[in-house]
Design a protein around this motif. Structure first.
Motif, PDB file in Angstrom:
ATOM      1  N   PRO A 296       1.937   3.036   9.192  1.00 55.58           N
ATOM      2  CA  PRO A 296       1.398   2.609   7.837  1.00 55.58           C
ATOM      3  C   PRO A 296       1.653   3.555   6.635  1.00 55.58           C
ATOM      4  N   ALA A 297       2.500   4.543   6.978  1.00 52.62           N
ATOM      5  CA  ALA A 297       2.906   5.522   5.804  1.00 52.62           C
ATOM      6  C   ALA A 297       4.077   4.812   4.849  1.00 52.62           C
ATOM      7  N   GLY A 298       4.692   4.087   5.609  1.00 52.00           N
ATOM      8  CA  GLY A 298       5.912   3.292   4.857  1.00 52.00           C
ATOM      9  C   GLY A 298       5.920   1.739   5.181  1.00 52.00           C
ATOM     10  N   LEU A 299       7.080   1.134   4.738  1.00 53.27           N
ATOM     11  CA  LEU A 299       7.191  -0.242   4.926  1.00 53.27           C
ATOM     12  C   LEU A 299       7.974  -0.511   6.200  1.00 53.27           C
TER      13      LEU A 299
ATOM     14  N   ALA B  88       9.680   6.039   1.308  1.00 50.67           N
ATOM     15  CA  ALA B  88       8.369   5.168   1.551  1.00 50.67           C
ATOM     16  C   ALA B  88       8.846   3.811   2.205  1.00 50.67           C
ATOM     17  N   ILE B  89       9.901   3.227   1.677  1.00 47.40           N
ATOM     18  CA  ILE B  89      10.434   2.034   2.082  1.00 47.40           C
ATOM     19  C   ILE B  89      10.980   2.097   3.671  1.00 47.40           C
TER      20      ILE B  89
ATOM     21  N   ARG C 206       0.818  -1.188   0.138  1.00 46.71           N
ATOM     22  CA  ARG C 206      -0.024   0.006  -0.098  1.00 46.71           C
ATOM     23  C   ARG C 206       0.805   1.345   0.070  1.00 46.71           C
ATOM     24  N   PRO C 207       2.082   1.366   0.751  1.00 49.55           N
ATOM     25  CA  PRO C 207       2.860   2.524   0.777  1.00 49.55           C
ATOM     26  C   PRO C 207       3.320   2.946  -0.743  1.00 49.55           C
ATOM     27  N   LEU C 208       3.309   1.681  -1.318  1.00 46.25           N
ATOM     28  CA  LEU C 208       4.202   2.229  -2.678  1.00 46.25           C
ATOM     29  C   LEU C 208       3.015   2.359  -3.927  1.00 46.25           C
ATOM     30  N   GLN C 209       1.791   2.106  -3.643  1.00 45.97           N
ATOM     31  CA  GLN C 209       0.903   2.226  -4.606  1.00 45.97           C
ATOM     32  C   GLN C 209       0.895   3.720  -5.159  1.00 45.97           C
TER      33      GLN C 209
END
Length: 378
Positions: free
Chosen positions: A279-282, A273-274, A251-254
């Motif tokens: 929940p904003a990133g991995l 984002a990684i 989801r954070p990469l979509q």
């Protein structure tokens, strides 16, 4: 009286600092030939949701073959698989099974993990190499040749310094995929891990840990060739092509990808984002990479210590070599004088043959003297 010649000492043997070995042996697996990717048929769409290990825990070649079947209609995935097989010294994608395992508990980051293997060797130069800049002695060359060979050697970087040579090697890694995930997720994870295994150079860095703060180091780290940005791009793009949409992408990469899997934001945005916490990133900064900068700092310190140790050992060797050579100069000077005095005494006694023999020995001693004087460090 006849003066006896003296025996010159032997110059100290070269010092070799052995490679710091971090090498793990992999057992080869015999196999039947795997069909080329272009000749395969993709599994039914319904099969993509099934457990990639068929509900079991043991890995069989058929499990990898099914993932390769998934790639059969995707030219970009085929290109990655074939490139990875070549880089990892395998005859084809099917032989990647030799490097694949099922992740143990705690090993998998997301869907898998790659275990990179690399080492650094530092060789001090012997006196013969130091005397001929640009040309190694047979002993030093043999040591470097041995360090530069190996069936699983992927990359070799040599750095020449005034007193030593550093060799950085990376070897064929192995990788694992997580249990309990479906075929589509395992396929995505396979491509992700192959980017790490085939394209990541563990010695490459764009930013030293000692010259960075945590954030800037990690941002550079995950953008390195073959690291997380490249791996997530490869896996996410394949997943989008497979399922014709971004719905199953993390989801954070979509928002960072379009419907064809193209990156619409910069690599730095994807790196952040990684790294960012959910929940904003991995969550990589606080998770899988939480110790990355500390380990890099330790590696930098270890490399500095090794270099300094080699320099200190080389200087000590040079001091000992100078002492031995200076002693030998004195020995040869004595022998020249002794043989010439013996020749003069023999000539005065009418012993022409003995005089010529002593003169020959004097010339040999003069040659040894000249050779030894040339070896003395400036």
């Amino acid at each position: 009286m006849l003066l006896p010649p003296r025996v010159a000492s032997v110059v100290a043997a070269p010092v070799l600092v052995p490679l710091i070995a971090l090498i793990l042996a992999l057992a080869a697996c015999s196999s039947l030939p795997s069909p080329p990717l272009s000749a395969r048929q993709p599994p039914a769409a319904s099969a993509l949701a099934g457990d990639w290990l068929d509900g079991g825990s043991s890995l069989r070649r058929a499990h990898l073959e099914r993932l390769l079947d998934v790639a059969s209609q995707d030219p970009e995935a085929i290109a990655l698989l074939e490139r990875a097989a070549k880089a990892l010294h395998r005859s084809g994608p099917g032989d990647l099974f030799e490097l694949l395992t099922v992740c143990e508990r705690g090993e998998a980051d997301e869907g898998g993990h790659t275990f990179l293997k690399f080492d650094i060797g530092v060789f001090s130069l012997d006196v013969d190499s130091l005397l001929t800049p640009g040309k190694l002695s047979p002993v030093a060359q043999a040591q470097l040749d041995a360090a530069s060979k190996g069936d699983d050697l992927m990359r070799l970087e040599r750095q020449d310094f005034a007193d030593y040579i550093m060799v950085k090697r990376s070897r064929v890694p192995h990788f694992c995929l997580a249990r309990g995930i479906d075929v589509a997720s395992a396929y995505e994870a396979l491509l992700h891990e192959l980017v790490h295994a085939a394209l990541r150079d563990p010695h490459f860095t764009t930013r030293k840990a000692s010259e960075s703060d945590d954030a800037s180091f990690l941002e550079a780290f995950v953008q390195a060739p073959g690291d997380e940005v490249d791996a997530y791009l490869a896996g996410s793009r394949a997943r989008i092509r497979l399922e014709r949409g971004r719905g199953r992408v993390h989801r954070p990469l979509q928002p960072l990808l379009d419907d064809q899997g193209n990156l619409v934001a910069g690599r730095l945005i994807m790196a952040r984002a990684i790294l960012a916490p959910p929940p904003a990133g991995l969550g990589y900064a606080a998770g899988a990479l939480r110790d990355a900068r500390r380990k890099s700092l330790e590696a930098e310190a270890a490399e500095r210590t090794t270099r300094q140790r080699v320099v200190d050992e080389t200087l000590a060797l040079r001091r000992e070599q100078r002492r031995v050579l200076e002693t030998n100069v004195g020995v040869h000077q004595h022998n020249v004088a002794a043989h010439r005095q013996n020749a003069a005494q023999a000539q005065a006694a009418g012993q022409a043959a003995a005089a010529q023999q002593s003169l020959g020995k004097a010339r040999e001693a003069e040659k040894l003297l000249a050779d030894t004087q040339r070896q003395l460090p400036a």
